[in-house]
Design a protein around this motif. Sequence first.
Motif, PDB file in Angstrom:
ATOM      1  N   CYS A 194      53.354  34.162  15.469  1.00  0.00           N
ATOM      2  CA  CYS A 194      52.602  35.301  14.938  1.00  0.00           C
ATOM      3  C   CYS A 194      52.766  36.440  15.933  1.00  0.00           C
ATOM      4  O   CYS A 194      52.475  36.288  17.116  1.00  0.00           O
ATOM      5  CB  CYS A 194      51.123  34.928  14.800  1.00  0.00           C
ATOM      6  SG  CYS A 194      50.084  36.347  14.417  1.00  0.00           S
ATOM      7  N   CYS A 252      48.369  34.307   9.047  1.00  0.00           N
ATOM      8  CA  CYS A 252      48.298  33.522  10.282  1.00  0.00           C
ATOM      9  C   CYS A 252      47.024  32.675  10.277  1.00  0.00           C
ATOM     10  O   CYS A 252      45.934  33.199  10.046  1.00  0.00           O
ATOM     11  CB  CYS A 252      48.295  34.459  11.487  1.00  0.00           C
ATOM     12  SG  CYS A 252      47.903  33.630  13.033  1.00  0.00           S
ATOM     13  N   CYS A 267      48.933  37.671  17.269  1.00  0.00           N
ATOM     14  CA  CYS A 267      48.109  36.910  18.216  1.00  0.00           C
ATOM     15  C   CYS A 267      48.934  35.973  19.083  1.00  0.00           C
ATOM     16  O   CYS A 267      48.395  35.260  19.923  1.00  0.00           O
ATOM     17  CB  CYS A 267      47.020  36.126  17.479  1.00  0.00           C
ATOM     18  SG  CYS A 267      47.626  34.682  16.584  1.00  0.00           S
TER      19      CYS A 267
HETATM   20 ZN   LIG Z   1      48.014  35.429  14.411  1.00  0.00          ZN
END
Ligand SMILES: [Zn+2]
Length: 458
Positions: free
Chosen positions: A92, A132, A95
């Motif tokens: 991702c 995500c 993050c």
């Molecule tokens: Zn993420």
Amino acid sequence: MKEKYTFDEIVTHLKSSGFVYQGSEIYGGLSNSWDFGVLGSWLKKNIKDLWWKEFIEKSPYNVGIDSAIIINPKAWEASGHLAGFSDAMVDCKECKGRFRADNMIQDATGLSAEGKTPEEMDQMIEENNIKCPVCGKHNFTKARPFNLMFKTFIGTLEDSKSTVYLRPETCQGIFINFNNVLRTSRKKVPFGIGQIGKSFRNEITPGNFIFRTGEFEQMELEFFCKPGTDLDWYKYWVDYCFNFVKKLEINEENLRVREHDKKELAFYSKGTSDIEYAFPFTDWGEVWGIADRTDYDLKQHSEYSGKDLNYLDPETNERYIPYCVEPSVGVERLFLMICCDAYERQQLDENDERIVMHLHPALAPIKACVCPLSKKLSEPATELFNELSKEFYCEYDESGSIGKRYRRNDAIGTPFCITYDFDSENDNCVTVRDRDSMEQSRIPISELKDYIKARLIF
Ligand SMILES: [Zn+2]
């Protein structure tokens, strides 16, 4: 019919009673790592001893070896692990979380991405606008393969020439010793080579306690036979493994054999079956895989090593690469199945409950606990304990009421508690209390060893 318990309850019991500890606990743990404790190390050893006895000692066909964990990396090229032993991963970008693409797709959509290429998985992630699992945004890198082998270096130079791998399976160590075993064992096809040892897989999505871990122990047999006889031997070993599991006293309603259908099979395999168990955390979980691997492995190693791995049949003078049937099982999987199946919380009466592990006596960590009725009897009871300890692993316990000592031992699966009381001095007998039935029998001390040994037979 046995009551079903939650996985949490069973895991809590295994952790609190000394079967399994969290790995590196005093340092806050290490992801996916577990240690086997005072009782768990015994249970593991007993599982491995039984496998070795049934698959190596008792089999007229098989021999055992113990090969190195770190082997020449060319072997991993030959086996296909360097190129293909990987999971597709995505990161991702928001993050920085890292996920196995197939699992993320499955969890988000229920669609299976098994066998899809990284490009196809990217497409599925786009089409379904998958978010995500951590931050909920949709901004991923492209899926790319991540090799599951742990990499390290041999010698002092950390470069590509000194790169080696921790083995992800024990069987390649068997294939590369095929000629050595033939030369030194006087075995003729059909015959098998077995081994028990650690394997390592850098699993990205481990889980379910010890069901899937990065470091685990395998018990593998590679059984070599003449091409054309392989499907008969495949059936033979499926039955052999299933009987082994049944002999462990696993409830049959919790077991099944599942044959893979054609599209599930590896391209070189003619047949694969899994023995599965109804674990509390899933419908069916794989415990044992039995595969007909044809001549794939020996052919690969023959090609990559340049060494002839043909077998010369001494009776017919035929030369051929034997076909191979592989029953492969993880010690921790068997361990977990055995514990899930053995665990019971029994209501004895309104105010009395006991936890009992119905382990086959051959598996039980402690075979018998010697309990003097009073501390005044500790001298002759210790003598009895010393005598029994020559034959099997026992414990001595003189603290607390007899009832409490029975409960402690029920909870860890000790099949027999032996009470030495004030009459024992005169009648030379002890009271043997059975874990499962809780029945008590008066047994002459002179017959005690044989009485217990008879019940430890697998
Ligand atoms: Zn993420």
